[in-house]
Write a protein that holds these residues in place. Structure first.
Motif, PDB file in Angstrom:
ATOM      1  N   ASP A  62      62.200  10.928  68.232  1.00  0.00           N
ATOM      2  CA  ASP A  62      62.163   9.700  67.646  1.00  0.00           C
ATOM      3  C   ASP A  62      63.346   8.969  67.716  1.00  0.00           C
ATOM      4  OD1 ASP A  62      61.087   7.640  66.296  1.00  0.00           O
ATOM      5  OD2 ASP A  62      61.091   8.373  64.339  1.00  0.00           O
ATOM      6  N   THR A  63      63.096   7.786  68.443  1.00  0.00           N
ATOM      7  CA  THR A  63      64.140   7.059  68.863  1.00  0.00           C
ATOM      8  C   THR A  63      64.801   6.211  67.743  1.00  0.00           C
ATOM      9  OG1 THR A  63      62.822   5.384  69.833  1.00  0.00           O
ATOM     10  CG2 THR A  63      63.438   7.072  71.082  1.00  0.00           C
ATOM     11  N   PHE A  64      66.066   5.946  67.600  1.00  0.00           N
ATOM     12  CA  PHE A  64      66.627   4.956  66.735  1.00  0.00           C
ATOM     13  C   PHE A  64      67.691   4.500  67.354  1.00  0.00           C
ATOM     14  CE2 PHE A  64      68.712   3.872  62.843  1.00  0.00           C
ATOM     15  CZ  PHE A  64      67.325   3.528  62.147  1.00  0.00           C
ATOM     16  N   VAL A 107      75.589   2.278  63.400  1.00  0.00           N
ATOM     17  CA  VAL A 107      74.321   2.168  62.223  1.00  0.00           C
ATOM     18  C   VAL A 107      75.115   1.085  61.083  1.00  0.00           C
ATOM     19  CG1 VAL A 107      73.403   3.490  60.559  1.00  0.00           C
ATOM     20  CG2 VAL A 107      73.600   4.541  62.751  1.00  0.00           C
ATOM     21  N   ALA A 108      74.534   0.059  60.903  1.00  0.00           N
ATOM     22  CA  ALA A 108      75.242  -0.831  59.863  1.00  0.00           C
ATOM     23  C   ALA A 108      74.576  -0.142  58.574  1.00  0.00           C
ATOM     24  CB  ALA A 108      74.566  -2.144  60.204  1.00  0.00           C
ATOM     25  N   ALA A 112      71.010   2.030  56.929  1.00  0.00           N
ATOM     26  CA  ALA A 112      71.111   3.426  56.370  1.00  0.00           C
ATOM     27  C   ALA A 112      69.981   3.661  55.589  1.00  0.00           C
ATOM     28  CB  ALA A 112      72.325   3.568  55.522  1.00  0.00           C
ATOM     29  N   GLN A 113      69.671   3.031  54.863  1.00  0.00           N
ATOM     30  CA  GLN A 113      68.318   3.399  54.212  1.00  0.00           C
ATOM     31  C   GLN A 113      67.001   3.593  54.966  1.00  0.00           C
ATOM     32  OE1 GLN A 113      67.173   0.657  50.757  1.00  0.00           O
ATOM     33  NE2 GLN A 113      65.553   1.951  50.062  1.00  0.00           N
ATOM     34  N   PRO A 114      66.644   2.456  55.736  1.00  0.00           N
ATOM     35  CA  PRO A 114      65.753   2.825  56.861  1.00  0.00           C
ATOM     36  C   PRO A 114      65.776   3.970  57.522  1.00  0.00           C
ATOM     37  CG  PRO A 114      66.297   0.640  56.879  1.00  0.00           C
ATOM     38  CD  PRO A 114      67.393   1.230  56.049  1.00  0.00           C
ATOM     39  N   LEU A 115      67.186   4.432  58.154  1.00  0.00           N
ATOM     40  CA  LEU A 115      67.420   5.669  58.736  1.00  0.00           C
ATOM     41  C   LEU A 115      66.971   6.778  57.851  1.00  0.00           C
ATOM     42  CD1 LEU A 115      68.730   7.262  61.133  1.00  0.00           C
ATOM     43  CD2 LEU A 115      70.880   6.831  59.948  1.00  0.00           C
ATOM     44  N   ARG A 116      67.414   6.902  56.741  1.00  0.00           N
ATOM     45  CA  ARG A 116      67.000   7.975  55.919  1.00  0.00           C
ATOM     46  C   ARG A 116      65.694   7.948  55.624  1.00  0.00           C
ATOM     47  NH1 ARG A 116      69.320  12.791  54.076  1.00  0.00           N
ATOM     48  NH2 ARG A 116      67.628  13.596  52.819  1.00  0.00           N
ATOM     49  N   GLN A 117      64.960   7.206  55.688  1.00  0.00           N
ATOM     50  CA  GLN A 117      63.290   6.957  55.258  1.00  0.00           C
ATOM     51  C   GLN A 117      62.773   7.573  56.437  1.00  0.00           C
ATOM     52  OE1 GLN A 117      61.807   3.152  54.273  1.00  0.00           O
ATOM     53  NE2 GLN A 117      59.694   4.083  53.849  1.00  0.00           N
ATOM     54  N   ILE A 118      63.117   7.225  57.780  1.00  0.00           N
ATOM     55  CA  ILE A 118      62.688   7.705  59.076  1.00  0.00           C
ATOM     56  C   ILE A 118      63.119   9.362  58.933  1.00  0.00           C
ATOM     57  CG2 ILE A 118      63.046   7.812  61.383  1.00  0.00           C
ATOM     58  CD1 ILE A 118      63.162   4.847  61.190  1.00  0.00           C
ATOM     59  N   THR A 145      81.107  -3.248  57.453  1.00  0.00           N
ATOM     60  CA  THR A 145      79.764  -3.244  57.936  1.00  0.00           C
ATOM     61  C   THR A 145      79.201  -2.023  58.441  1.00  0.00           C
ATOM     62  OG1 THR A 145      80.280  -4.358  59.910  1.00  0.00           O
ATOM     63  CG2 THR A 145      79.716  -5.809  58.014  1.00  0.00           C
ATOM     64  N   ILE A 146      80.048  -1.590  59.371  1.00  0.00           N
ATOM     65  CA  ILE A 146      79.511  -0.331  60.169  1.00  0.00           C
ATOM     66  C   ILE A 146      79.886   1.155  59.120  1.00  0.00           C
ATOM     67  CG2 ILE A 146      79.544   0.966  62.171  1.00  0.00           C
ATOM     68  CD1 ILE A 146      78.685  -1.752  62.333  1.00  0.00           C
ATOM     69  N   LEU A 147      78.562   1.916  59.349  1.00  0.00           N
ATOM     70  CA  LEU A 147      78.657   3.224  58.450  1.00  0.00           C
ATOM     71  C   LEU A 147      79.628   3.967  59.484  1.00  0.00           C
ATOM     72  CD1 LEU A 147      77.370   4.804  56.529  1.00  0.00           C
ATOM     73  CD2 LEU A 147      75.598   5.787  58.042  1.00  0.00           C
ATOM     74  N   GLN A 148      80.663   4.735  58.965  1.00  0.00           N
ATOM     75  CA  GLN A 148      81.478   5.753  59.443  1.00  0.00           C
ATOM     76  C   GLN A 148      81.196   6.969  59.654  1.00  0.00           C
ATOM     77  OE1 GLN A 148      84.497   4.139  60.906  1.00  0.00           O
ATOM     78  NE2 GLN A 148      83.325   2.255  60.153  1.00  0.00           N
ATOM     79  N   GLY A 149      79.941   7.018  60.495  1.00  0.00           N
ATOM     80  CA  GLY A 149      79.403   8.414  60.892  1.00  0.00           C
ATOM     81  C   GLY A 149      78.053   8.549  60.219  1.00  0.00           C
ATOM     82  N   VAL A 150      77.083   8.824  61.039  1.00  0.00           N
ATOM     83  CA  VAL A 150      75.680   8.829  60.616  1.00  0.00           C
ATOM     84  C   VAL A 150      75.457  10.233  59.670  1.00  0.00           C
ATOM     85  CG1 VAL A 150      74.506  10.092  62.558  1.00  0.00           C
ATOM     86  CG2 VAL A 150      73.010   8.372  61.473  1.00  0.00           C
ATOM     87  N   ASP A 151      76.413  11.031  59.798  1.00  0.00           N
ATOM     88  CA  ASP A 151      76.263  12.311  58.817  1.00  0.00           C
ATOM     89  C   ASP A 151      76.488  12.073  57.498  1.00  0.00           C
ATOM     90  OD1 ASP A 151      79.064  11.690  59.333  1.00  0.00           O
ATOM     91  OD2 ASP A 151      79.648  13.679  59.709  1.00  0.00           O
ATOM     92  N   ARG A 152      77.042  10.804  57.057  1.00  0.00           N
ATOM     93  CA  ARG A 152      76.907  10.432  55.726  1.00  0.00           C
ATOM     94  C   ARG A 152      75.627  10.304  55.091  1.00  0.00           C
ATOM     95  NH1 ARG A 152      82.452   7.561  54.605  1.00  0.00           N
ATOM     96  NH2 ARG A 152      83.664   8.550  56.146  1.00  0.00           N
ATOM     97  N   ILE A 153      74.619   9.978  55.994  1.00  0.00           N
ATOM     98  CA  ILE A 153      73.259   9.715  55.438  1.00  0.00           C
ATOM     99  C   ILE A 153      72.373  10.744  55.934  1.00  0.00           C
ATOM    100  CG2 ILE A 153      71.290   8.100  55.887  1.00  0.00           C
ATOM    101  CD1 ILE A 153      73.435   6.917  54.560  1.00  0.00           C
ATOM    102  N   VAL A 154      72.386  11.489  56.955  1.00  0.00           N
ATOM    103  CA  VAL A 154      71.398  12.481  57.525  1.00  0.00           C
ATOM    104  C   VAL A 154      72.275  13.708  57.818  1.00  0.00           C
ATOM    105  CG1 VAL A 154      69.354  11.181  57.921  1.00  0.00           C
ATOM    106  CG2 VAL A 154      71.120  11.495  59.823  1.00  0.00           C
ATOM    107  N   PRO A 155      71.941  14.886  57.966  1.00  0.00           N
ATOM    108  CA  PRO A 155      72.786  15.977  58.343  1.00  0.00           C
ATOM    109  C   PRO A 155      72.535  16.106  59.895  1.00  0.00           C
ATOM    110  CG  PRO A 155      70.806  16.842  57.254  1.00  0.00           C
ATOM    111  CD  PRO A 155      70.746  15.401  57.027  1.00  0.00           C
TER     112      PRO A 155
END
Length: 196
Positions: A62-64, A107-108, A112-118, A145-155
């Motif tokens: 699933d592409t993001f 990732v702004a 973050a919330q749409p990413l976690r929902q997906i 504005t930018i999330l410092q690593g997507v691992d803060r939202i998803v493993p």
């Protein structure tokens, strides 16, 4: 060239019916083929290994794609790189049909919330690849504005460095993910929790 001493099941410590019931005679199938030839040509595995092998041959991404790394991610379906040889050519547009999330680009905080929902809507077992330094650690964008690593939202299972990473690097990450899954390494959501 025939093997002079073919390996038998008992040589591997496996308790077959023949070893547990030594007085029972050979079956008709064993008489026709021969016990030595049957055991030499037989491939053994476990159900878990067979399922893991099947899952690596049918990971649907699933592409993001959020920034410049998405262009590199799109190129892996081209004839030059041909991700179809791994059974992954079906990029799904619905997270309910995907089990691999490739987060490519910065990732702004708004995303973050749409990413976690997906991620929550994806099938299990599910895996995540953070593609590029922006998805892995925020990259050069060290601001509010930018999330410092997507691992803060998803493993995250696999981190792919560079800015932007070449398609070969993404293919290497996919191969490493397949190797880890075949070796029995559980997905990241089973191993670690998400940082808060």
């Amino acid at each position: 060239m025939a093997d002079e001493n073919p390996a038998r099941l008992r040589d591997y410590g496996l308790q077959s019916e023949r070893l547990l019931w030594p007085t029972k005679g050979p079956s008709q199938f064993e008489e026709d083929l021969g016990v030595d030839e049957l055991e030499h040509a037989l491939g053994l595995t476990t159900l878990e290994k067979a399922v893991r092998w099947a899952q690596t041959k049918s990971m649907w991404p699933d592409t993001f794609g959020l920034a410049c790394c998405a262009i590199e991610m799109m190129s892996i379906v081209s004839a030059r790189y041909d991700i179809a040889r791994f059974g992954m050519e079906a990029f799904r547009s619905s997270p309910r049909q995907a089990d691999l999330l490739i987060v490519s680009g910065r990732v702004a905080h708004k995303m973050a919330q749409p990413l976690r929902q997906i991620y929550d809507q994806m099938l299990e077992p599910k895996w995540v690849i953070a593609m590029g330094v922006c998805a892995s650690s925020g990259g050069m964008f060290n601001n509010y504005t930018i999330l410092q690593g997507v691992d803060r939202i998803v493993p995250v299972d696999i981190y792919i460095p560079f800015c932007p990473p070449r398609p070969e690097a993404l293919m290497e990450g996919i191969i490493r993910l397949h190797e880890a899954h075949l070796a029995g390494v559980p997905p990241a959501y089973e191993r670690v929790g998400v940082a808060t």
